[in-house]
Design a protein around this motif. Structure first.
Motif, PDB file in Angstrom:
ATOM      1  N   ASP A   1      21.026  35.524 -54.736  1.00 53.53           N
ATOM      2  CA  ASP A   1      21.982  34.431 -54.911  1.00 53.53           C
ATOM      3  C   ASP A   1      22.713  34.097 -53.618  1.00 53.53           C
ATOM      4  O   ASP A   1      22.945  32.928 -53.311  1.00 53.53           O
ATOM      5  CB  ASP A   1      23.010  34.771 -55.992  1.00 53.53           C
ATOM      6  N   PHE A   2      23.071  35.119 -52.853  1.00 48.58           N
ATOM      7  CA  PHE A   2      23.852  34.899 -51.645  1.00 48.58           C
ATOM      8  C   PHE A   2      23.092  34.062 -50.618  1.00 48.58           C
ATOM      9  O   PHE A   2      23.662  33.186 -49.967  1.00 48.58           O
ATOM     10  CB  PHE A   2      24.285  36.232 -51.026  1.00 48.58           C
ATOM     11  N   PHE A   3      21.803  34.316 -50.449  1.00 52.10           N
ATOM     12  CA  PHE A   3      21.022  33.638 -49.412  1.00 52.10           C
ATOM     13  C   PHE A   3      20.286  32.387 -49.898  1.00 52.10           C
ATOM     14  O   PHE A   3      19.754  31.636 -49.089  1.00 52.10           O
ATOM     15  CB  PHE A   3      20.009  34.607 -48.799  1.00 52.10           C
TER      16      PHE A   3
ATOM     17  N   THR B   1      21.574  28.444 -45.025  1.00 55.04           N
ATOM     18  CA  THR B   1      21.311  29.173 -43.795  1.00 55.04           C
ATOM     19  C   THR B   1      22.492  30.091 -43.515  1.00 55.04           C
ATOM     20  O   THR B   1      23.642  29.645 -43.463  1.00 55.04           O
ATOM     21  CB  THR B   1      21.099  28.197 -42.615  1.00 55.04           C
ATOM     22  N   VAL B   2      22.189  31.379 -43.325  1.00 51.93           N
ATOM     23  CA  VAL B   2      23.219  32.393 -43.116  1.00 51.93           C
ATOM     24  C   VAL B   2      22.916  33.172 -41.843  1.00 51.93           C
ATOM     25  O   VAL B   2      21.787  33.613 -41.635  1.00 51.93           O
ATOM     26  CB  VAL B   2      23.286  33.375 -44.310  1.00 51.93           C
TER      27      VAL B   2
ATOM     28  N   VAL C   1      24.389  26.403 -39.487  1.00 54.78           N
ATOM     29  CA  VAL C   1      24.592  27.649 -40.233  1.00 54.78           C
ATOM     30  C   VAL C   1      25.708  27.425 -41.247  1.00 54.78           C
ATOM     31  O   VAL C   1      26.798  26.982 -40.897  1.00 54.78           O
ATOM     32  CB  VAL C   1      24.936  28.813 -39.274  1.00 54.78           C
ATOM     33  N   ASP C   2      25.416  27.713 -42.499  1.00 52.86           N
ATOM     34  CA  ASP C   2      26.383  27.511 -43.571  1.00 52.86           C
ATOM     35  C   ASP C   2      27.430  28.618 -43.646  1.00 52.86           C
ATOM     36  O   ASP C   2      28.572  28.370 -44.035  1.00 52.86           O
ATOM     37  CB  ASP C   2      25.666  27.418 -44.924  1.00 52.86           C
TER      38      ASP C   2
ATOM     39  N   VAL D   1      18.980  33.761 -41.550  1.00 56.14           N
ATOM     40  CA  VAL D   1      18.262  33.728 -42.822  1.00 56.14           C
ATOM     41  C   VAL D   1      18.328  32.312 -43.372  1.00 56.14           C
ATOM     42  O   VAL D   1      19.414  31.761 -43.551  1.00 56.14           O
ATOM     43  CB  VAL D   1      18.869  34.727 -43.830  1.00 56.14           C
ATOM     44  N   LYS D   2      17.160  31.730 -43.612  1.00 53.90           N
ATOM     45  CA  LYS D   2      17.085  30.371 -44.164  1.00 53.90           C
ATOM     46  C   LYS D   2      16.473  30.435 -45.553  1.00 53.90           C
ATOM     47  O   LYS D   2      15.311  30.820 -45.705  1.00 53.90           O
ATOM     48  CB  LYS D   2      16.253  29.464 -43.254  1.00 53.90           C
ATOM     49  N   ASP D   3      17.265  30.085 -46.551  1.00 50.39           N
ATOM     50  CA  ASP D   3      16.843  30.096 -47.947  1.00 50.39           C
ATOM     51  C   ASP D   3      16.181  31.424 -48.322  1.00 50.39           C
ATOM     52  O   ASP D   3      15.131  31.457 -48.945  1.00 50.39           O
ATOM     53  CB  ASP D   3      15.911  28.922 -48.249  1.00 50.39           C
TER      54      ASP D   3
END
Length: 159
Positions: A29-31, A35-36, A69-70, A131-133
């Motif tokens: 859920d977090f990723f 984009t993180v 980056v979100d 990390v993307k999606d």
């Protein structure tokens, strides 16, 4: 097996530090759908982590987010209360803290280190990843005792 670029983040549970207290969150859920920039450190309040690593991401948060980056998140094998106190002491309100108290996430991504010599037990290695999606797009793992490729400046240069 160590996670690599192109791999999906494994399904684990982390504890997100919130103003209302600890909140369990699944890595799925977090990723998902965003984009993180994820940064892992051996320990909150440890010298390099507190003096250089976290402050670099606080200082460069706007520039990193301007590149799409979100969210910027830090994880460590510490409990949520320690991670929350670290965020507060570093004035890092724009950084999400994800406690990995039992080291399950560090183990799942294959990036643990043995800190027993220093009384720390099993900890996370120092790294940064984009990390993307839910999929690792960049991964920068430090050599033992080093602080170069996981810095905010290095990750920013890769985005």
């Amino acid at each position: 097996m160590t996670i690599s670029v192109g791999d999906r983040i494994p399904s684990t549970t982390l504890t997100k530090v919130t103003d209302g207290g600890p909140d369990q969150v699944s890595s799925d859920d977090f990723f998902k759908g965003r984009t993180v920039a994820l940064v892992a450190v051996p320990g909150a309040f440890t010298p390099t982590c507190s003096a250089r690593h976290l402050p670099g991401f606080v200082d460069h948060a706007a520039a990193i987010k301007a590149k799409g980056v979100d969210e910027i998140a830090f994880t460590s094998v510490n409990d949520a209360f320690v991670m929350g106190a670290w965020r507060k002491s570093a004035d890092a309100d724009g950084i999400t803290m994800l406690a990995d108290g039992n080291g399950d996430f560090a183990e799942a991504v294959g990036l643990t280190m043995d800190g027993s010599k220093f009384g720390m037990g099993t900890r996370s290695q120092r790294y940064s990843m984009l990390v993307k999606d839910g999929v690792v797009a960049q991964l920068n793992v430090e050599a033992p005792g080093e602080f170069n490729v996981s810095s905010a400046e290095h990750l920013l240069s890769e985005i």
